[in-house]
Design a protein around this motif. Structure first.
Motif, PDB file in Angstrom:
ATOM      1  N   ALA A 185       0.823  -1.216   0.000  1.00  0.00           N
ATOM      2  CA  ALA A 185       0.000   0.000   0.000  1.00  0.00           C
ATOM      3  C   ALA A 185       0.856   1.265   0.000  1.00  0.00           C
ATOM      4  O   ALA A 185       0.634   2.185  -0.802  1.00  0.00           O
ATOM      5  N   TRP A 207      -6.107  -2.939  -2.489  1.00  0.00           N
ATOM      6  CA  TRP A 207      -5.440  -1.726  -2.977  1.00  0.00           C
ATOM      7  C   TRP A 207      -6.192  -1.102  -4.143  1.00  0.00           C
ATOM      8  O   TRP A 207      -5.601  -0.385  -4.950  1.00  0.00           O
ATOM      9  N   SER A 210      -5.759   2.446  -5.614  1.00  0.00           N
ATOM     10  CA  SER A 210      -4.507   2.825  -6.278  1.00  0.00           C
ATOM     11  C   SER A 210      -4.432   2.321  -7.716  1.00  0.00           C
ATOM     12  O   SER A 210      -3.511   2.694  -8.449  1.00  0.00           O
TER      13      SER A 210
END
Length: 263
Positions: A185, A207, A210
């Motif tokens: 992360a 995640w 992202s």
């Protein structure tokens, strides 16, 4: 008076229960795998005669790299763990993660059954007993950058979990970066990596904020093992050992089913 004293001297059931440290490579208690581990630990505490309790620690909360979980269990620093980064310690396990070798869960199951005696032997040499395993769906590539074809891997920094995955990324012009789950992360946020090989039901969910792209190129399956310190496990009463094995045998396949359902 003597009778009263004796009555007070008798400890309540479970008063002398051992408390073991359990550890997972997963950094979040919302992960399906962490939930599966917690189910196992809770059931052991409830069903194994009250002899055993657990203190569950999430990935990154103890001073162990994900790749060192095997050694930490073997030397007794932690007693029970969920380990997905054991390839450097038990080399024969790499066969199950060779890119594009095992194409279906059925093929994986056959290969795992064939290799299990050899895997068990290598873990036992390090003071570890393997209790069971689950698998994620195929690892595919996720990135914060455009990723729609193999040529898009060029110069992208992609997190990998094995030397074999590194080779795949390198072959297509990418830059492989090896790291455990707890570090990903922050690496994505800082730009140290652009993406990762993972499953949607794993890092793809963990995640997701992202990532902008997911290229559905199936690389390999990723397996997680439930392991225990051999010396501590064998000191437990035989019936407790058997109960623990039975609980893991029941929960591990359900964790696999949950992961595939979420994919």
């Amino acid at each position: 008076a003597l009778a009263a004293t004796a009555a007070f001297a008798v400890p309540p059931a479970g008063a002398h229960a051992e408390t073991w440290t359990a550890y997972t490579y997963g950094p979040s208690d919302t992960m399906t795998t962490t939930k599966g581990l917690k189910t196992i630990l809770d059931r052991i505490s409830q069903e194994a005669g009250g002899d055993l309790k657990f203190r569950l620690r999430l990935g990154g909360s103890l001073p162990f790299q994900a790749s060192n979980i095997t050694q930490a269990v073997g030397n007794g620093s932690i007693q029970f763990a969920e380990d997905g980064f054991f390839l450097g310690n038990v080399k024969v396990s790499n066969i199950l993660r060779l890119p594009m070798l095992l194409r279906t869960p059925e093929e994986y199951a056959l290969a795992a059954r064939t290799l299990q005696p050899y895997i068990d032997k290598e873990f036992e040499k390090q003071g570890v007993v393997v209790l069971g395993r689950y698998i994620y769906p195929h690892q595919t590539a996720y990135s914060a950058k455009p990723l729609a074809q193999l040529s898009d891997f060029s110069q992208q920094k992609i997190r990998v979990t094995s030397a074999e995955q590194s080779e795949i990324i390198s072959r297509f012009g990418g830059i492989p970066v090896s790291m455990g789950t707890p570090e990903v992360a922050s690496a994505l946020q800082s730009g140290a990596i652009d993406g990762a090989l993972t499953a949607n039901s794993g890092g793809g969910r963990l995640w997701r904020e992202s990532f902008r792209a997911n290229y559905r190129f199936p690389v390999n399956y990723f397996d997680g093992l439930y392991i225990v310190n051999k010396a501590r496990f064998e000191k437990l009463p035989p019936q407790t050992q058997q109960k623990i094995r039975k609980i893991v045998e029941e929960v591990a396949p359900q964790t696999t089913r949950n992961l595939f359902a979420e994919e």
